[in-house]
Design an enzyme around this catalytic site. Structure first.
Site, PDB file in Angstrom:
ATOM      1  N   ARG A  70       0.828  -1.216   0.000  1.00 27.90           N
ATOM      2  CA  ARG A  70       0.000   0.000   0.000  1.00 27.90           C
ATOM      3  C   ARG A  70       0.861   1.265   0.000  1.00 27.90           C
ATOM      4  NH1 ARG A  70      -3.630   2.587   4.219  1.00 27.90           N
ATOM      5  NH2 ARG A  70      -5.425   3.406   3.062  1.00 27.90           N
TER       6      ARG A  70
ATOM      7  N   HIS B 268       0.356   4.186  -2.693  1.00 32.44           N
ATOM      8  CA  HIS B 268       0.035   5.553  -2.267  1.00 32.44           C
ATOM      9  C   HIS B 268       1.162   6.523  -2.594  1.00 32.44           C
ATOM     10  CE1 HIS B 268      -3.646   5.080   0.512  1.00 32.44           C
ATOM     11  NE2 HIS B 268      -3.611   4.078  -0.342  1.00 32.44           N
TER      12      HIS B 268
ATOM     13  N   ASN C 176      -4.727   8.449   4.080  1.00 37.78           N
ATOM     14  CA  ASN C 176      -3.588   7.861   4.786  1.00 37.78           C
ATOM     15  C   ASN C 176      -3.695   7.912   6.309  1.00 37.78           C
ATOM     16  OD1 ASN C 176      -2.271   7.346   2.350  1.00 37.78           O
ATOM     17  ND2 ASN C 176      -1.203   9.312   2.353  1.00 37.78           N
TER      18      ASN C 176
ATOM     19  N   HIS D 113      -5.768  -5.670  -2.493  1.00 38.06           N
ATOM     20  CA  HIS D 113      -6.533  -5.747  -1.249  1.00 38.06           C
ATOM     21  C   HIS D 113      -6.670  -7.178  -0.735  1.00 38.06           C
ATOM     22  CE1 HIS D 113      -8.788  -1.655  -1.935  1.00 38.06           C
ATOM     23  NE2 HIS D 113      -7.552  -1.504  -1.480  1.00 38.06           N
TER      24      HIS D 113
END
Length: 326
Positions: A66, A70, A98, A200
């Site tokens: 992640r 991001h 976040n 995910h």
């Protein structure tokens, strides 16, 4: 802690020499062999630290994946997500997507300190650490078929922006057109959206991100929603977590199978499959039934995402400390 600080002090002394010796890319073309001459141990070191971290806590693999995602979605894959706030800027760590959710910074610190010690200088960028750690996490949790070749040579940003993070990171309540538009704005397409969302499969989500879905939406299996309400009340429990699919410690295709059964945890996940015969539906069905195709195509999408606006040549820097600019 004392050992890490001594390493950083020593690195500071040799930094000028080390940086002078390190080759820099002259174009935006990344190369998987960037570190073979200057620190051939770099990639094995990163994998070793990541594996130890995952052995301590399997969830950290999802956290490292992640972080890379991001990072790349906010002004390119430049390590900006790692920067702490300063007097000159407010970083990305407290942006809405976040806040209280991204983690793994200590693992990145451990990787950086180990690399700088073994490589005898400040050789490997923080942005490249994120890219390699993400790949290693997927491979460790999914098996050799999920390995892919990471392109390297990114440099690190010297600034960051909370506003850019809030604008560019897709939140879990986005509908399908919003998700697709967001990915397309980054040079990605529908297939990338479906594939990268499947990251995910090794994730957990906080109650606050799926409460509206389990209490208000109809495109959800009733028993699945009822089971989630036990740990996610209509009020309170915001930080309680639930696995996004049933095999959260294994990187696999169960994420897609859950969507086919209307068991997508996040609104944005279930938006990929609505049962209306769309192109997105067809991709979800294909990958649910073809794990080998998913493994290959996921790697291709990760490489594509990892090549989003990298800093190369004389742009940016190679940080001594991933949390702050030099």
């Amino acid at each position: 802690m004392a050992g890490r600080q001594s390493v950083l002090v020593w690195v500071g002394i040799v930094a000028a020499v080390a940086i002078a010796l390190i080759p820099t890319c002259t174009t935006a073309q990344l190369d998987p062999d960037v570190y073979k001459k200057w620190c051939p141990q770099a990639l094995p070191i990163i994998r070793s630290v990541v594996k130890k971290a995952i052995n301590r806590e399997a969830r950290i693999g999802a956290s490292l994946l992640r972080l890379h995602f991001h990072d790349c979605f906010v002004n390119g894959c430049d390590g900006s997500v790692l920067l702490d706030d300063t007097a000159n800027f407010t970083g990305e760590k407290t942006a809405f997507p976040n806040l209280n959710s991204i983690r793994g910074f200590d693992v990145v610190d451990d990787i950086k300190a180990t690399l700088d010690s073994v490589c005898h200088g400040n050789v490997v960028s923080c942005a490249d650490i994120l890219a390699v750690a993400a790949r290693d996490s997927v491979e460790i949790l999914g098996g050799p078929s999920y390995s892919y070749e990471v392109l390297l040579g990114r440099r690190d940003a010297t600034t960051t922006s909370i506003n850019d993070a809030n604008r560019n990171l897709p939140p879990p309540f986005f509908n399908f057109p919003q998700l697709l538009s967001n990915f397309q704005s980054h040079g990605l397409d529908l297939q990338d959206l479906v594939l990268l969302s499947a990251g995910h499969t090794i994730g957990l989500a906080r109650c606050t991100t799926f409460r509206t879905r389990i209490y208000n939406e109809t495109n959800i299996d009733p028993e699945f929603a009822a089971s989630l309400k036990q740990g996610c009340p209509s009020n309170g429990g915001d930080d309680n977590t639930a696995p996004i699919d049933s095999t959260t410690a294994r990187f696999d295709t169960d994420y897609f199978k859950a969507l086919l059964e209307k068991k997508g945890l996040l609104h944005s996940d279930q938006e990929l499959f609505k049962g209306d015969g769309s192109d997105s539906d067809n991709l979800v069905q294909h990958y649910a039934n073809n794990p080998k195709d998913f493994a290959v195509d996921f790697g291709a999408s990760m490489i594509k995402m990892g090549n989003m606006k990298p800093l190369t040549g004389s742009d940016g820097e190679i940080r001594l400390n991933c949390r702050k600019i030099n």
